[in-house]
Structure formats: C-alpha cells, structure tokens
Scaffold this motif. Structure first.
Motif, short mmCIF file in Angstrom:
data_model
loop_
_atom_site.label_atom_id
_atom_site.label_comp_id
_atom_site.label_asym_id
_atom_site.label_seq_id
_atom_site.Cartn_x
_atom_site.Cartn_y
_atom_site.Cartn_z
N ILE A 105 -25.29 -27.40 14.07
CA ILE A 105 -24.99 -26.14 13.59
C ILE A 105 -23.55 -25.50 13.70
O ILE A 105 -22.95 -25.85 14.75
CB ILE A 105 -25.83 -24.85 14.40
N VAL A 106 -22.99 -25.11 12.52
CA VAL A 106 -21.71 -24.98 12.45
C VAL A 106 -21.57 -23.23 12.31
O VAL A 106 -22.31 -22.51 11.63
CB VAL A 106 -20.75 -25.57 11.22
N THR A 107 -20.64 -22.74 13.10
CA THR A 107 -20.47 -21.26 12.81
C THR A 107 -18.91 -20.79 12.63
O THR A 107 -17.97 -21.93 12.98
CB THR A 107 -20.75 -20.71 14.25
N GLY A 131 -16.95 -23.40 14.48
CA GLY A 131 -17.70 -24.10 15.96
C GLY A 131 -18.60 -25.08 15.50
O GLY A 131 -19.43 -24.91 14.34
N VAL A 132 -18.76 -26.14 16.22
CA VAL A 132 -19.83 -27.43 15.85
C VAL A 132 -20.68 -27.32 17.11
O VAL A 132 -20.22 -27.45 18.12
CB VAL A 132 -18.96 -28.60 15.53
N HIS A 133 -21.90 -27.16 16.87
CA HIS A 133 -23.10 -27.09 17.93
C HIS A 133 -23.79 -28.22 17.88
O HIS A 133 -24.06 -28.35 16.85
CB HIS A 133 -23.77 -25.83 17.95
N ILE A 154 -20.44 -18.45 19.26
CA ILE A 154 -21.03 -19.76 20.00
C ILE A 154 -22.36 -19.42 20.07
O ILE A 154 -22.90 -18.47 20.79
CB ILE A 154 -20.38 -20.06 21.50
N VAL A 155 -23.55 -20.13 19.76
CA VAL A 155 -24.88 -19.98 19.99
C VAL A 155 -25.27 -20.41 21.24
O VAL A 155 -25.16 -21.50 21.66
CB VAL A 155 -25.55 -20.72 18.67
N TRP A 171 -20.78 -27.90 22.47
CA TRP A 171 -20.13 -27.61 21.42
C TRP A 171 -18.86 -27.65 21.55
O TRP A 171 -18.32 -27.84 22.58
CB TRP A 171 -20.73 -26.00 21.23
N PHE A 172 -18.07 -27.61 20.25
CA PHE A 172 -16.57 -27.47 20.27
C PHE A 172 -16.17 -26.54 19.31
O PHE A 172 -16.98 -26.57 18.04
CB PHE A 172 -16.05 -28.77 20.25
#
Length: 167
Positions: A24-26, A73-75, A113-114, A120-121
C-alpha cells in the motif's frame, strides 16, 4: 523492434505466474490532499545508495496526487491484511476518502502511515519515469519502521480484488 502479439501473450502469461508481494502506497500533496492505493509493481533497485521503485497506474487517483507530492509511504501488506488491501485496492480516492475508513497517523514528511502495517518506510521522490500505463517512481528512504517478521499479502490473493478504478 516492437513486440509481436505472440511475444506479448507469452510475456503476460509469464508475469501472471509471479506471486510478488503487494504494497500500500500513501502520499500527501503540497496542498494537503492525501491518497493511497494497493500496488504490485515495486522493488528495491539499488543497495548503495538505497533506492526503491514503485509503479503507479496513470488511471489511479493516487497517481494524480503523487504528481504534486515529494514523498511516498510504502507499506508492506501482511498476509492477514486482506481487509486493508481491499480498501486500498477495491475503492478509489476519486469517490471516497480511504483515510476516513481506517486508522492512520502522520509519519515522516507528513505522509499518512496506515495503522496495522508493522513494516513501512517513507521515501523522497528522486525521479519519475514514464513507463507505459504506469510511471516508475524512484524513492530514497527518509524514515520507516520494521516491527515484525511477516508473511506478505501476495499478488495471487490480490487478483480477487475488483479495482476501484477502471483497469
């Protein structure tokens, strides 16, 4: 030389066999608009300096927001993350605010951030490349957390999710 129909068919079949992790990207745009989506096109592309590539569909609402953002953000979606994967993959930010339907907090550089994603980063966008129906966005990590050894939610499970945007 352009790929023939047979080559494209073979390539598509080969890619369909891969069972890579989903993410999941945010992101948050300079104007404060937030967005996020489920992606499968992502990989580390350099060790030194550290770099990560995310592929965002040009049809996706997150793509448009990310054009106005400096960070993503990469989850890492855990194996038991089907519900959150369904939200970020099966709904579109053109119609709903996904962040009203999940818990989240502000992370590095204001990126959402989920909650429930232990790994995540956040990366600074260092380059954007046109790559067909997706753009390749190269990230330099600026923050993150690794809280758990997790099995990932994979592509073959994600294929059951109806996309929130037109395929």
């Amino acid at each position: 030389m352009a790929a023939t129909d047979d080559v494209v068919k073979t390539f598509t079949s080969l890619m369909g066999e891969l069972d890579y992790p989903m993410f999941i990207v945010t992101t948050v745009a300079d104007d404060g608009e937030r967005s996020g989506c489920l992606i499968g096109f992502a990989t580390q592309i350099s060790i030194d300096p550290p770099r990560f590539l995310t592929g965002l569909s040009k049809k996706n609402h997150t793509f448009e927001v990310a054009k106005r953002a400096e960070h993503i953000g990469v989850h890492f979606v855990p194996a038991d993350g089907e519900e959150i994967a369904e939200l970020f993959g099966g709904e579109t930010g053109d119609e709903i605010d996904k962040f009203e339907r999940c818990e989240w907090h502000e992370g590095p550089e204001g990126v959402p951030i989920v909650a429930g994603m232990p790994n995540w980063f956040v990366g600074r966008i260092v380059e954007r490349l046109t790559a067909g129906d997706h753009d390749a966005i190269i990230l330099e990590p600026v923050g993150g957390e690794r809280q758990a050894e997790e099995q990932e939610f994979t592509f073959h499970r994600a294929k059951r999710i109806e996309p929130g945007h037109e395929p």
